[in-house]
Design an enzyme around this catalytic site. Structure first.
Site, PDB file in Angstrom:
ATOM      1  N   GLU B 217     -56.616   4.059  -2.543  1.00 14.89           N
ATOM      2  CA  GLU B 217     -55.751   2.882  -2.461  1.00 14.89           C
ATOM      3  C   GLU B 217     -54.935   2.684  -3.730  1.00 14.89           C
ATOM      4  OE1 GLU B 217     -55.135   0.782   0.051  1.00 14.89           O
ATOM      5  OE2 GLU B 217     -56.411   1.925   1.407  1.00 14.89           O
ATOM      6  N   ASP B 218     -54.223   3.718  -4.119  1.00 19.65           N
ATOM      7  CA  ASP B 218     -53.274   3.646  -5.233  1.00 19.65           C
ATOM      8  C   ASP B 218     -53.907   3.505  -6.609  1.00 19.65           C
ATOM      9  OD1 ASP B 218     -51.124   4.041  -3.738  1.00 19.65           O
ATOM     10  OD2 ASP B 218     -50.403   1.977  -3.723  1.00 19.65           O
ATOM     11  N   ALA B 219     -55.207   3.650  -6.700  1.00 17.43           N
ATOM     12  CA  ALA B 219     -55.816   3.588  -8.028  1.00 17.43           C
ATOM     13  C   ALA B 219     -55.512   4.894  -8.762  1.00 17.43           C
ATOM     14  CB  ALA B 219     -57.313   3.387  -7.915  1.00 17.43           C
ATOM     15  N   ARG B 401     -44.879   7.452   1.214  1.00 21.09           N
ATOM     16  CA  ARG B 401     -43.840   6.848   0.373  1.00 21.09           C
ATOM     17  C   ARG B 401     -42.657   7.794   0.139  1.00 21.09           C
ATOM     18  NH1 ARG B 401     -47.774   2.998  -1.282  1.00 21.09           N
ATOM     19  NH2 ARG B 401     -49.388   4.200  -2.308  1.00 21.09           N
TER      20      ARG B 401
END
Lengths: 377, 600
Positions: B217-219, B401
């Site tokens: 999650e984007d960490a 993205r």
């Protein structure tokens, strides 16, 4: 037989009937008792526990998947201009108990000889379609000099729905007051009786006369014969259940509308309840969500218990709550507080919100059981 | 016959509008008419609008004549030699500024290749369609537009070197990155904007892989070794201010160590850092609740009577102390005068911010993320050549993205660091990717940027080749140290007796209506009551009139102000908010009668 009557207080009739059907006719009493006892056990087991917050669980169960619902309105594939409100707007429409729908719709089933897909169905569909004056005219103009309206009828359109000029004239004469309706050659003229009629009045009349009902069923704006399974049915935009059910060709047992208030008026409150359940469930299903019907049934029940369909709004069932504080905690608190103080209302603090307000255990779940003791003297 | 308007006011008519407009333009290019005049010709209604008013957004374009730009090689050479400047080009009519209206009449080419005879203007550079921050994104033409937006937003929040004189400034709430670097992959905007004077990031080695799920999650995962060597360190500055205010009656605040007799005196320990002047000394390491500037104020509500009263001399404590959870080192002390001529003391405190779990980092492509774990150097994966990444970035951040520029920057950065040069990554005008790949191959690496890597924990080789490269990473100003918050007990509001709201006031975390519903749905009635007990009170209620009675603790009795002493008074437990609403009803003239009943 006696065994069944004995259990009629313990089990619902439907279950008893089911048991009756599924056991052999010559079953012994002792065996039947065993079966029924097991049914009772299972029935009681599946009942909701006392103190379960069913309403709130229903609200959460409908509300949570509701957040994922799209605001799209689905369109019938391939059919021009036949769309129905679906998704969240439709659910809101039903639960708010709105009187006028954005897209009223009917599904008309037909009796045996008529439901074959031959030419007749087209004729029938056209007969059902409500035609207004605007559907059969080719031109309406205002004659300023003469202070009158000139209506030119379209022969083609009239032939299609089997309407004669004479009948059009007659219906116009009946429905239009203060105007002299006359046939002048190919056109119908409407001349004001009073001399003070202004151009503005005339213009309003022009708009009004367009909507005069001419033939077919009032309120039905579009018809569409569709094949469903082995038979042909007629789907309509616009709804008029009462008039449709009176038609000879219509199968009144299966014909429905999506207008709940119409169902309530024609078929009664129980039918309205069923309609609410069906309509809400249809939307939820179409969105691919999984909500247990019983939640929707509960909502439908609360909407219908007063004998008329009430929406879940501050004017609907919320206004029926017995507690002042509960009503005040929903919308427009000042109105409720003042109203209550004027008549000296008593709040018995029986439900959740009030008890949260005064910081007492809410009478649900663990807050429900009370201890009763005898004081020692 | 065309109507002519000057600044929207009718000025007259002309016979040939087209010719008139062209004439104005020609004169403007010659410099006869000021260059801030724009003309717009509306063909449909044959109307000419001449504008010279202020507030129009205008942009520069190269003038094109007969399909050829007026800007020639000669100009470019002169510019390079600094013989002419931008304003000379405007004077020569090579470049002119157009407003939105005049642009409507123009046909602007994007590049020189696009030019036809019909074109009237040409863009100075495709880069002008982007803003300053957006044009700093390298290889921006490979990104989705939304990512460019996100990327430029992130850049504005990056910590860097915001002002060279920061050490003598008293800015509120600022951060300075300790060792800022210039990006390896830069754009022409870096030079134009003077980025070298205000760098805001560091070049880091990035590996795109997962590491025990700590970059879900984007960490992102940070290397402890890199942090130990100073990666991502910054300082946080915040001034504390105290002023000796003057009050009516010649009274004045006093900055000094408060006397023990002062009302609201804290404790000796809290004042331990203060010197004789009542101000903390520089380089003092303070923690929360420590006083930074000692100050006392004259007593409040001084009536004329009190002036003769000796006791009125008790002053109030009004020191400035470190906030809840705040700590740091005193950096700089400034004693000066305010605008009103009062003594003003400003103490700037500094706090070193070493990257920790929860700090926010981002690349320039809107790929922001929060530190998920800091891994010891020894446990980090390493490449065959012994390179250990500073950051491990999750591969799941890429497909949805579509930030291709992120990947290209990694390759470009790798080439840059190996070849020892900066790479030009200007949007629409960058060094091509295949050229970079070839150069990377020449440098002895795989041309696709992948490398064989080894598990730092076991030493085993990873089956997959890992994409690893260098890119410019930014530390953003959102750091956990400024956001961390929890509460068990704490301050309450005066009016409602409920917990205060917000971190600054050490507030509670609200259990809202929907959260309440979940308790009810579980039937956890008593737990729910406990959660809402924060403002519970015991109030005496008169059983006769149902109004809240009075408890006299001194005489140890309760009485009803309406029914007198004889009435039966019972104590009930309600939320204070409920007591409050009863009071509000009473003030509205509504009689809220409580009917009591034995609970058991």
């Amino acid at each position: 037989m006696s065994m069944y009557t004995e259990y009629s207080t313990k089990l619902p009739k439907k279950i008893i009937d089911e048991v009756k059907e599924s056991v052999p006719e010559n079953i012994s009493d002792s065996k039947l008792k065993k079966v029924l006892d097991e049914c009772v056990r299972e029935f009681e087991n599946s009942q909701v526990e006392a103190g379960e917050a069913v309403g709130l669980v229903s609200a959460e169960s409908i509300g949570e998947p509701g957040t994922q619902m799209t605001l799209n309105t689905f369109h019938f594939a391939g059919v021009a201009e036949m769309n129905v409100t679906m998704g969240l707007p439709r659910i809101i429409e039903i639960l708010d108990g709105r009187k006028s729908l954005t897209t009223p719709m009917m599904e008309i089933y037909l009796k045996k000889p008529y439901n074959k897909g031959d030419n007749n169905i087209r004729k029938l569909a056209l007969a059902i379609k409500g035609n207004r004056l605007r559907d059969i005219v080719s031109e309406i103009s205002i004659d300023i000099a003469d202070n009158s309206l000139k209506i030119v009828l379209s022969k083609d359109k009239m032939r299609e729905i089997e309407l004669t000029e004479a009948t059009v004239l007659k219906t116009l004469q009946k429905s239009v007051k203060n105007y002299n309706v006359k046939m002048e050659g190919v056109e119908i003229s409407l001349k004001a009786k009073s001399k003070e009629t202004t151009l503005n009045d005339l213009y309003k009349m022009k708009e009004k006369v367009k909507t005069v009902h001419m033939s077919g069923v009032k309120g039905v704006t579009q018809v569409l014969p569709v094949k469903r399974d082995d038979e042909y049915i007629i789907i309509t935009a616009g709804s008029n259940l009462k008039d449709i059910l009176e038609m000879e060709e219509v199968d009144a047992t299966r014909t429905t509308t999506n207008d709940i208030f119409e169902i309530e008026g024609v078929l009664g409150i129980e039918a309205a309840r069923k309609a609410i359940i069906d309509e809400v469930f249809k939307v939820i299903e179409s969105q691919g969500l999984n909500v247990d019907v019983r939640h929707i049934m509960l909502v439908a029940d609360t909407m219908c218990t007063s004998g008329v369909v009430r929406g879940i709004t501050r004017y609907g069932i919320v206004s029926q709550k017995s507690s002042v504080l509960a009503r005040a905690s929903f919308e427009t608190p000042i109105k409720h507080i003042i109203q209550a103080s004027l008549i000296g209302e008593v709040d018995n603090l029986n439900s959740v919100v009030e008890n949260v307000m005064i910081n007492q255990p809410v009478p649900i779940g663990t807050g429900l059981p009370k201890l009763r003791i005898k004081r020692q003297k | 016959m065309g109507e002519v308007y000057i600044n929207s006011k009718f000025a007259g008519t002309v016979d040939d509008s087209r010719q008139f407009v062209q004439h104005i333009k020609d004169e403007r290019r010659k410099g006869v008419i000021p260059n801030n005049v724009n003309v717009h010709y509306n063909e449909k209604i044959d109307e000419v609008q001449v504008e010279s008013s202020r507030g129009r957004a205008r942009r520069p374009l190269i003038v094109v004549k007969d399909g050829r730009p007026l800007l020639t090689e000669k100009h470019v050479k002169q510019l390079e030699k600094n013989e002419i400047s931008w304003s000379d080009l405007i004077k020569q009519g090579v470049i002119e500024f157009l407003d939105a209206a005049e642009e409507e009449n123009c046909f602007v080419a994007f590049t020189e290749q696009d030019l036809t005879l019909e074109h009237t203007h040409m863009e100075v550079s495709p880069l002008v369609m982007l803003g300053l921050a957006t044009s700093l994104v390298p290889y921006g033409n490979f990104n989705q537009s939304t990512r460019l937006n996100a990327g430029s937003k992130n850049q504005k929040q990056a910590l860097g070197f915001y002002a060279a004189n920061y050490s003598v400034r008293m800015d509120m709430d600022v951060n300075v990155l300790h060792t800022p670097q210039l990006p390896l992959v830069e754009t022409v905007m870096n030079e134009i904007s003077g980025y070298a004077k205000h760098p805001a990031g560091q070049n880091m080695v990035i590996a795109i892989m997962s590491y025990k799920g700590y970059n879900m999650e984007d960490a992102i995962i940070l290397n402890q070794g890199s942090i130990d060597r100073g990666l991502g360190r910054s300082s946080y500055f915040r001034p504390s201010v105290a002023e000796e205010l003057r009050y009516a009656g010649g009274l004045i605040d006093e900055i000094s160590i408060p006397d023990k007799t002062v009302k609201g005196y804290k404790s000796e320990k809290d004042y331990r850092f203060l010197e004789e002047d009542g101000i903390i000394y520089p380089e003092a390491k303070f923690k929360e609740a420590d006083v930074i500037i000692g100050k006392t104020s004259p007593p409040r509500f001084l009536s004329s009577l009190d002036e003769y009263n000796l006791a009125s001399s008790t002053r109030r404590e009004s020191s400035v102390s470190a906030k809840h959870g705040e700590q740091g080192i005193v950096d700089f002390v400034l004693i000066t005068e305010s605008e009103e001529g009062n003594k003003l003391v400003q103490v700037r405190v500094r706090d070193e911010r070493i990257p920790e779990i929860g700090d926010k980092f981002t690349s320039r492509h809107g790929q922001k993320g929060v530190v998920g774990i800091i891994v010891p150097l020894a446990d980090m994966p390493f490449s065959a050549s012994g390179i250990v990444p500073d950051i491990i970035f999750s591969p799941h951040g890429i497909p949805s993205r579509m930030t291709i520029a992120h990947l290209i920057e990694m390759v470009a950065g790798k080439v840059g660091s190996l070849a020892g040069r900066t790479i030009n990554g200007t949007t629409f005008d960058a060094e091509p990717e295949d050229q970079l790949r070839r150069e990377l191959m020449d440098l002895g690496f795989r041309e696709n940027g992948m490398e064989t890597m080894y598990n730092g924990l076991t030493g085993e080789m990873y089956q997959a080749k890992i994409f690893i490269g260098d890119m410019y990473y930014l530390k953003l100003k959102h750091m956990v140290a400024n956001k961390l918050h929890s509460r068990a007990r704490g301050p309450i509001q005066l009016l409602t007796r409920q917990p205060t709201e917000g971190r600054a006031k050490e507030g509670g975390l609200r259990l809202g209506e929907m959260e309440k519903d979940t308790f009810v749905a579980h039937g956890a009635s008593l737990l729910l009551k406990e959660r809402f007990d924060s403002d519970r009170t015991i109030v005496p209620v008169c059983e006769e009139c149902g109004i809240i009675a009075v408890r006299d603790d001194f005489k140890k009795r309760s009485y009803c102000p309406i029914c007198g002493d004889s009435a039966e008074i019972s104590s009930i437990e309600v939320s204070y908010a409920f007591k409050l609403i009863l009071d509000e009803f009473k003030s509205l003239g509504i009689y809220p009668k409580l009917v009591l009943e034995n609970k058991y």
